[in-house]
Design an enzyme around this catalytic site. Structure first.
Site, short mmCIF file in Angstrom:
data_model
loop_
_atom_site.label_atom_id
_atom_site.label_comp_id
_atom_site.label_asym_id
_atom_site.label_seq_id
_atom_site.Cartn_x
_atom_site.Cartn_y
_atom_site.Cartn_z
NE ARG A 1 -3.76 -2.39 1.06
CZ ARG A 1 -4.28 -3.24 0.57
NH1 ARG A 1 -3.03 -3.27 -0.69
NH2 ARG A 1 -4.35 -4.08 0.48
CD GLU B 1 -5.86 0.94 2.73
OE1 GLU B 1 -5.63 0.30 2.93
OE2 GLU B 1 -6.62 1.56 1.75
CB SER C 1 -8.97 -1.26 3.94
OG SER C 1 -9.58 -2.83 3.34
P1 FAD Z 1 -8.31 8.95 -5.22
O1 FAD Z 1 -9.32 8.76 -3.92
O2 FAD Z 1 -8.94 10.12 -6.01
O3 FAD Z 1 -6.57 9.94 -5.37
C1 FAD Z 1 -6.33 8.70 -3.77
C2 FAD Z 1 -4.80 9.69 -3.94
O4 FAD Z 1 -4.08 9.34 -4.94
C3 FAD Z 1 -4.72 11.39 -3.57
O5 FAD Z 1 -4.04 11.42 -2.53
C4 FAD Z 1 -4.89 12.07 -5.03
O6 FAD Z 1 -3.96 13.25 -4.90
C5 FAD Z 1 -3.76 10.82 -5.43
N1 FAD Z 1 -4.37 10.88 -6.99
C6 FAD Z 1 -5.20 10.34 -7.72
N2 FAD Z 1 -5.54 10.66 -8.93
C7 FAD Z 1 -4.30 10.87 -8.99
C8 FAD Z 1 -2.88 11.03 -10.00
N3 FAD Z 1 -3.42 10.69 -11.88
N4 FAD Z 1 -1.46 11.27 -10.79
C9 FAD Z 1 -1.09 11.47 -8.64
N5 FAD Z 1 -2.28 11.39 -8.09
C10 FAD Z 1 -3.13 10.75 -7.89
N6 FAD Z 1 -7.71 -0.52 -1.95
C11 FAD Z 1 -7.09 -1.46 -3.01
O7 FAD Z 1 -5.17 -1.18 -2.64
N7 FAD Z 1 -6.99 -2.42 -3.09
C12 FAD Z 1 -8.26 -2.65 -2.45
O8 FAD Z 1 -9.49 -4.38 -2.70
C13 FAD Z 1 -9.76 -1.50 -2.25
N8 FAD Z 1 -10.47 -1.74 -2.53
C14 FAD Z 1 -11.24 -0.49 -2.27
C15 FAD Z 1 -13.05 -0.74 -2.20
C16 FAD Z 1 -13.75 -0.21 -1.80
C17 FAD Z 1 -15.27 -0.32 -1.77
C18 FAD Z 1 -13.53 1.51 -1.53
C19 FAD Z 1 -14.44 2.40 -1.56
C20 FAD Z 1 -11.97 1.60 -1.66
C21 FAD Z 1 -11.38 0.87 -1.97
N9 FAD Z 1 -10.22 0.80 -1.96
C22 FAD Z 1 -9.02 -0.56 -2.33
C23 FAD Z 1 -9.43 2.35 -1.97
C24 FAD Z 1 -9.03 2.89 -3.62
O9 FAD Z 1 -10.28 2.48 -4.83
C25 FAD Z 1 -8.04 2.77 -4.08
O10 FAD Z 1 -6.82 2.91 -3.68
C26 FAD Z 1 -7.99 3.60 -5.59
O11 FAD Z 1 -7.10 3.30 -6.26
C27 FAD Z 1 -8.17 4.88 -5.49
O12 FAD Z 1 -7.83 5.42 -6.71
P2 FAD Z 1 -9.07 7.13 -6.99
O13 FAD Z 1 -9.07 7.08 -8.42
O14 FAD Z 1 -10.05 6.48 -6.30
O15 FAD Z 1 -7.97 7.75 -6.13
P1 NAP Z 2 -10.79 -11.28 4.08
O1 NAP Z 2 -10.25 -12.19 3.24
O2 NAP Z 2 -11.24 -11.02 5.11
O3 NAP Z 2 -8.53 -11.21 4.79
C1 NAP Z 2 -8.40 -10.58 5.84
C2 NAP Z 2 -7.51 -9.88 5.88
O4 NAP Z 2 -5.97 -10.84 5.94
C3 NAP Z 2 -7.36 -9.45 4.06
O5 NAP Z 2 -6.71 -8.48 5.18
C4 NAP Z 2 -5.65 -9.86 4.14
O6 NAP Z 2 -4.22 -9.10 3.73
C5 NAP Z 2 -4.98 -10.55 5.14
N1 NAP Z 2 -5.14 -11.99 4.39
C6 NAP Z 2 -6.05 -13.10 3.97
N2 NAP Z 2 -5.30 -14.27 3.58
C7 NAP Z 2 -4.61 -13.96 3.01
C8 NAP Z 2 -3.14 -15.29 2.27
N3 NAP Z 2 -3.41 -16.38 1.74
N4 NAP Z 2 -2.12 -14.08 2.61
C9 NAP Z 2 -1.86 -13.17 3.20
N5 NAP Z 2 -2.68 -12.50 4.13
C10 NAP Z 2 -4.15 -12.98 4.27
O7 NAP Z 2 -9.77 -9.65 3.67
P2 NAP Z 2 -11.23 -8.39 2.96
O8 NAP Z 2 -11.17 -7.88 3.46
O9 NAP Z 2 -12.40 -9.41 2.89
O10 NAP Z 2 -10.34 -7.85 1.73
C11 NAP Z 2 -10.24 -8.98 0.41
C12 NAP Z 2 -8.99 -8.64 -0.42
O11 NAP Z 2 -9.76 -7.23 -1.04
C13 NAP Z 2 -7.97 -7.83 0.77
O12 NAP Z 2 -6.58 -8.89 -0.28
C14 NAP Z 2 -7.86 -6.11 0.90
O13 NAP Z 2 -6.25 -5.92 1.04
C15 NAP Z 2 -8.15 -6.08 -0.33
N6 NAP Z 2 -9.51 -5.05 0.06
C16 NAP Z 2 -8.54 -3.98 0.17
C17 NAP Z 2 -9.34 -2.67 0.69
C18 NAP Z 2 -8.54 -1.62 0.42
O14 NAP Z 2 -9.39 -0.09 0.59
N7 NAP Z 2 -7.30 -1.31 0.75
C19 NAP Z 2 -10.78 -2.22 0.96
C20 NAP Z 2 -11.59 -3.79 -0.16
C21 NAP Z 2 -10.84 -5.29 -0.28
P3 NAP Z 2 -4.48 -7.89 2.80
O15 NAP Z 2 -5.13 -6.60 2.71
O16 NAP Z 2 -2.92 -8.11 2.83
O17 NAP Z 2 -4.56 -8.43 1.25
#
Ligand code: FAD
Ligand code: NAP
Length: 339
Positions: free
Chosen positions: A166, A335, A239
């Site tokens: 991340r 995050e 998250s």
């Molecule tokens: P924004 O929220 O608009 O911006 C995020 C940051 O990036 C800000 O600091 C902004 O200034 C900067 N930024 C945006 N665009 C640019 C650009 N072109 N150049 C430079 N800087 C820029 N994240 C995960 O990693 N894994 C997941 O599974 C995941 N699941 C999600 C599920 C849900 C329901 C939600 C709401 C969010 C989730 N996220 C997840 C978080 C998010 O969707 C991601 O981080 C996504 O990449 C953000 O994209 P955005 O365009 O909305 O960025």
């Molecule tokens: P989950 O499957 O309930 O698992 C809980 C946590 O355990 C996750 O956060 C994941 O870490 C870790 N995990 C599970 N299985 C693993 C494995 N085999 N090896 C290492 N780590 C493991 O998680 P969830 O909340 O439903 O999300 C599913 C996936 O979507 C995850 O990868 C999560 O990161 C991603 N997600 C991210 C966001 C976001 O906003 N960043 C939002 C929703 C979902 P990791 O998170 O490091 O993968």
């Protein structure tokens, strides 16, 4: 100048938490020229520039005294194809999940585990988006960014992006790099990642024992839709906390007291704790105060039931951080990007 700049625009439709704050100035970039115009405009009017994509990783705690530039550039192109491996490039404003679907429809595998993540292509490198065992670093071929300090374009290779869990160079140098387009290495042959969480189990339940990349994408979409709130229905930023990386000795100590603690070994010897487990165990799952709350099905997700302010959500997050520290001596890092 083709850029349309508006004054005092509500950002409620532009952040997935649905927090209602105003941008002092607001514009959408549809081309590189718009981006350059925005930089010039911000300099001439002596306002900071805040670039956003889909607003799905933002926590807005006050009105934004800046020119907010929403990336809306579009375009997807195939740069090379040797019959097996393909390099594909997308503009920063392309919405992420439709881009993933587009690649799958072209018979390309690599992005299927990252299905249904909200946001844009341009923001994906910011925190090296990841899910179900895949991060964009695993398929990353390069990106082009504008250095806001010099106005010059620069191409970044994988190593130069300093991707980590991340995290990336772009997150570490906030406000410097404006990502214009991103390139991905995808495959016509499928190398699927099924070992993470409930992915294989879901496929087995569906009677699929030799899945395609499209099957994996569909399984992940269905798992995500069951667990995660849809921001169009209930405001959230996914998250809210990163999964903390902690020394193995701390896990050993915590396991003595909490035998069902969820922890995953990392290649560098550290352990990754499931932050959601800690928060749920501390009793926060389903907590609600006014319109700020912790999601009923996923303790890692803070939600806005309607009129929560960014400060109320931040306050809730800080109370959770403090409680988790007191109970487990584990520091939770937020995050979403806070402004
Ligand atoms: P924004 O929220 O608009 O911006 C995020 C940051 O990036 C800000 O600091 C902004 O200034 C900067 N930024 C945006 N665009 C640019 C650009 N072109 N150049 C430079 N800087 C820029 N994240 C995960 O990693 N894994 C997941 O599974 C995941 N699941 C999600 C599920 C849900 C329901 C939600 C709401 C969010 C989730 N996220 C997840 C978080 C998010 O969707 C991601 O981080 C996504 O990449 C953000 O994209 P955005 O365009 O909305 O960025
Ligand atoms: P989950 O499957 O309930 O698992 C809980 C946590 O355990 C996750 O956060 C994941 O870490 C870790 N995990 C599970 N299985 C693993 C494995 N085999 N090896 C290492 N780590 C493991 O998680 P969830 O909340 O439903 O999300 C599913 C996936 O979507 C995850 O990868 C999560 O990161 C991603 N997600 C991210 C966001 C976001 O906003 N960043 C939002 C929703 C979902 P990791 O998170 O490091 O993968």
């Amino acid at each position: 100048m083709s850029l349309q700049v508006q004054a005092r625009v509500s950002l409620k439709p532009y952040n997935s938490f649905g927090v209602d704050v105003q941008a002092r100035l607001f514009a959408q970039a549809h081309s590189d020229d718009d981006v350059r115009d925005a930089l010039v405009y911000a300099t001439q009017h002596e306002v900071p520039l805040l670039v956003i994509g889909g607003g799905s990783n933002l926590l807005l705690t006050a009105d934004i005294q800046a020119l907010v530039l929403r990336m809306a550039t579009r375009g997807i192109r195939l740069l090379s194809d040797n019959g097996q491996q393909v390099v594909i490039e997308a503009e920063a404003g392309e919405p992420w999940h439709p881009f993933v679907q587009h690649t799958l429809a072209q018979g390309l595998s690599g992005l299927e585990n990252l299905s249904l993540i909200p946001g844009t292509v341009g923001a994906a490198p910011m925190q090296n988006i990841g899910a179900y065992g895949v991060e964009i670093k695993d398929v990353f071929a390069g990106l082009t960014a504008l250095d806001r300090r010099t106005g010059e374009l620069r191409d970044f290779s994988l190593d130069e992006c300093k991707f980590a869990y991340r995290d990336s160079l772009f997150k570490q140098e906030p406000g410097r790099w404006l990502i214009l387009r991103v390139r991905f290495n995808l495959n016509r042959a499928e190398h699927l990642h099924l070992e993470y969480g409930p992915v294989r189990q879901r496929l087995t339940e569906q009677g699929i024992d030799r899945p395609t990349a499209g099957d994996v994408s569909q399984a992940i979409c269905s798992i995500r839709s069951e667990k995660l709130p849809d921001p169009a229905v209930l405001g959230n930023a996914g998250s809210f906390f990163k999964n903390p990386l902690v020394p193995a000795a701390l896990v050993t100590r915590l396991k003595a007291e909490f035998p069902d603690l969820v922890a995953y070994a990392q290649p560098d010897g550290q352990m990754k704790l499931a932050a959601g487990w800690l928060i749920e165990r501390a009793g926060w799952k389903g907590f609600r105060e006014a319109d700020a709350g912790v999601h009923k099905l996923q303790a890692l997700v803070l939600v806005n039931y309607g009129a929560a302010t960014g400060l109320q959500l931040l306050d809730l997050a800080q109370r959770i951080q403090k409680d988790i520290w007191q109970r487990f001596q584990v520091e939770l890092e937020m995050e979403p990007n806070r402004y």
